[in-house]
Design a protein around this motif. Structure first.
Motif: not given
Length: 738
Positions: A340-361
């Motif tokens: 989760m930490q790595l995925l969140s940092r990649v999303m924040g650094s590269h402005k990614l929208c992986i919307l399923g992550f918010y449903t999962y967490v």
């Protein structure tokens, strides 16, 4: 010297003679070479019988291979084949001797680095000896470092990176087991061997990255591939590389000791005797402590350059989320959290929208969840300005329902408020007006942590979106800005180009003062760019050369931004009143100098210095708030604000009272390197050590303690004769002492 002494048992002397004159002793060397070939064939059949003789012959030929290159052309290949094919049946001393001889051949330039590395890399997963494994690892790292010492050896780097890629990809097709099935993973030999190969590939890549030998996209691609390896240990080591720590690297031992407290060192220096040696020791300890703390802060902030060098961040993030959701039941909670930490940092650094992550967490957002601060930090740092507010509204609702209500403790409420503040800092439109009013009301709480968290949320919305606050909660500055139609931009809109740089006039005055001190512009620019340059890892030979264009032919160049070459271009008016004009009040430095990152840091320091002078002179709450904001900007500039730690979620906390075990541990730590209890007074200059007498102790007692004693009262009541006798005894004693 007669040739008869050159027997088989005297190989060192023969080796010495051959090195002095190789041509004179060619026949003796060929005799030993034929003997080596004979024993090598016998060694394949029975390794234990001819072990010692064969080891001496291999060392002898390795020393003299450079003297007879034609005769020993096949020797390095034979030695490599012996190591790789018969490694398991070789005795331990023979293995180490063969490896040392192979390294010697590389040192004498008999073989290339590629040949040596192709032999040593397969030996690492099969080596059980710690000393031999350390020797192989040190040899590989030092050889690559020496090859890239002056210039990048791209040919060698490509070959080594290809080998490491092969070591990682060798087990990618195997079945994923997870860290909850450790017994099965250990019993599967294929998976275990593939995991060792991949683990060593990750270790070498991390070490070469840490030493700044490799800093290109290929190195990042190796570890990015290892993040999806079937062995969880390899996954964990690769993920920790991007997170900026070496926690799961068994070959590396990070130190958690931050050193002594700086205030304690300085206080000790003020109390003790002042010496130059003590000053040097104090300065050395301070530098060492600051270096360790900076390394720890770097590990907490994450490996930001490696995240920026990811080839396809969107695909990488989607694969991380796919592994997280697919193998959830096979992974432990700790491993899921680091994903989760790595995925969140990649999303924040590269402005990614992986919307399923918010449903999962969302299912993890409960105050009694283990390691909930890490989960909340990962959730907050995954948000950015391009995240849809509709996706974040249910998450904020869940946090407010689970964490912010009277049925939980103050630390839980503070953690919930801090998490919502960090989410809204990145996406303010995810907050509802009614919910914000309820959250801001906690600023009247009796607990300081809750009050600080609620005030931080209130101050945030005063800056980013004061329109959703109630009128009495906006504050003076926010209300004035809101009435002047300085509203926050809607979702999806970007900020207009800046017309001015705040504090640029301070930098211009600072540079003028340096000009008066005769500091050259070239030296200033070189000093400004120092420590901000990034060495290019591209091959200089592959880059095209500059094209020399004659100044006379510059008029013949045709430049067009249209798809059609025949498009008509209307001339642009460049009158004198429009050319080179700047907005009113903007310093001309912006048109004469390219500002470096060091210049922006200097601008912030100069603004803080000016604001501090104003606060000391006039005071006032407005100037104090501006000074605090500037100091906060400097904090966020030095530490990457995109990454959030657990301390940002928990906020400032009260010091928890230590329990009995912690108090005993503190007492035991204080007694270390301390002498026994008791006074040493009166024991220094005596033959037999003893304490001071009661008469000596009475002399040093304060008068108020002994003024009521019998001895003092007796002196007051003494007669004149007794006083004369006492004075006479004192004079006689003084004479005898002289």
């Amino acid at each position: 010297m007669p040739r008869g002494i050159l027997l088989t048992s005297n190989l060192p002397q023969l080796q010495n003679l051959i090195k002095r004159d190789p041509e004179a002793y060619r026949e003796e060397f060929l005799q030993q070479w034929n003997r080596y070939n004979t024993i090598r064939q016998i060694f394949h059949l029975n390794p234990e019988q001819e072990a010692n003789n064969f080891r001496e012959l291999v060392s002898f030929i390795s020393q003299l291979a450079k003297c007879y290159p034609k005769e020993t052309a096949e020797f390095p290949a034979q030695l490599s084949a012996l190591l790789i094919e018969n490694y398991q049946i070789l005795p331990p001393d023979i293995r180490r001797s063969f490896v040392q001889n192979l390294v010697m051949l590389r040192a004498k330039n008999v073989i290339s680095s590629v040949s040596m590395l192709q032999t040593l890399f397969p030996l690492l997963p099969r080596t059980t000896s710690t000393s031999l494994r350390t020797l192989i690892r040190t040899t590989i790292l030092s050889d690559i470092k020496i090859a890239n010492n002056r210039n990048k050896n791209h040919k060698l780097n490509r070959v080594v990176q290809s080998m490491l890629f092969g070591m990682v990809e060798r087990g990618m097709a195997l079945e994923f087991v997870g860290d909850k099935g450790k017994a099965k993973a250990v019993s599967d030999s294929a998976l275990g061997l593939a995991g060792q190969d991949a683990m060593w590939a990750v270790i070498f890549t991390k070490e070469l990255w840490r030493k700044s030998i490799w800093n290109d996209t290929k190195s990042v691609a190796i570890i990015a591939t290892a993040c999806f390896h079937p062995v969880v240990k390899v996954q964990s080591a690769s993920i920790h590389f991007f997170l900026g720590s070496n926690q799961d690297d068994d070959e590396m031992e990070p130190s958690d000791d931050e050193g002594p407290d700086l205030k304690t060192l300085q206080h000790r220096r003020e109390v003790n005797k002042k010496t130059r040696c003590g000053d040097r020791k104090l300065e050395k300890q301070i530098k060492k402590t600051k270096k360790k703390r900076s390394q720890k802060s770097d590990s907490q902030s994450g490996n930001f350059p490696a995240l920026q060098l990811l080839h396809d961040p969107q695909t990488f993030g989607e694969r991380l989320y796919d592994n997280l959701s697919r193998y959830e039941k096979k992974l432990s909670l700790d491993h899921r959290i680091i994903i989760m930490q790595l995925l969140s940092r990649v999303m924040g650094s590269h402005k990614l929208c992986i919307l399923g992550f918010y449903t999962y967490v969302v299912k993890y957002i409960t105050y009694h969840q283990l390691n909930i601060p890490s989960i909340l930090a990962a959730l907050a740092q995954s948000v950015h300005e391009l995240t849809p507010p509709d996706t974040l509204e249910p998450v904020i609702r869940k946090i407010s329902q689970e964490f912010i209500h009277p049925g939980v403790g103050s630390e839980v409420i503070a953690a919930g408020l801090n998490t919502i503040r960090e989410i809204c800092r990145r996406q303010p439109w995810a907050m509802d007006e009614d919910l914000l009013g309820d959250l801001v009301s906690y600023r009247k709480s009796r607990d300081k942590t809750v009050t600080a968290a609620a005030r931080g949320l209130l101050q945030l919305f005063r800056e980013v979106n004061p329109g959703i606050l109630k009128r009495r909660e906006r504050g003076k500055e926010a209300s004035m800005g809101y009435t002047q139609e300085k509203h926050s931009l809607p979702f999806g809109y970007t900020v207009k180009a800046a017309e001015d740089i705040d504090g640029l006039e301070f930098l211009e005055d600072h540079l003028k003062s340096l000009d008066t001190e005769n500091v050259g512009e070239d030296s200033r620019d070189q000093q400004a760019w120092e420590n901000w340059l990034v060495e290019s890892d591209s091959d200089s030979s592959s880059e095209p050369d500059w094209i020399n264009v004659d100044s006379d032919g510059a008029d013949n160049l045709e430049i067009s931004d249209s798809d059609s070459e025949t498009a008509d271009v209307e001339p642009v008016s460049t009158s004198s009143d429009q050319r080179g004009q700047l907005p009113a009040g903007v310093p001309s430095l912006a048109t004469r100098k390219i500002l470096t990152p060091a210049d922006f840091a200097l601008i912030n320091d100069l603004r803080i210095k000016a604001a501090t002078a104003v606060v000391e002179k006039t005071g006032g709450s407005v100037t104090k708030r501006k000074l605090a904001a500037l100091e906060g900007n400097r904090k966020y500039a030095t530490a990457n604000s995109d990454f959030i730690s657990e301390n940002d979620i928990l906020g400032p906390r009260k010091r928890v009272k230590a329990d009995y075990a912690e108090r005993i541990a503190s007492i035991e730590k204080g007694r270390e390197d301390r002498e026994a209890f008791g006074s040493k007074k009166g024991k220094k200059n005596k033959e037999v050590p003893s304490s001071s007498t009661n008469k000596e102790k009475a002399r040093n007692k304060p008068f108020m303690m002994i003024m009521s004693s019998g001895a003092v009262r007796g002196k007051k009541k003494a007669s004149l004769k007794e006083k004369q006798q006492r004075l006479r005894r004192h004079i006689d004693k003084a004479k005898r002492s002289r």
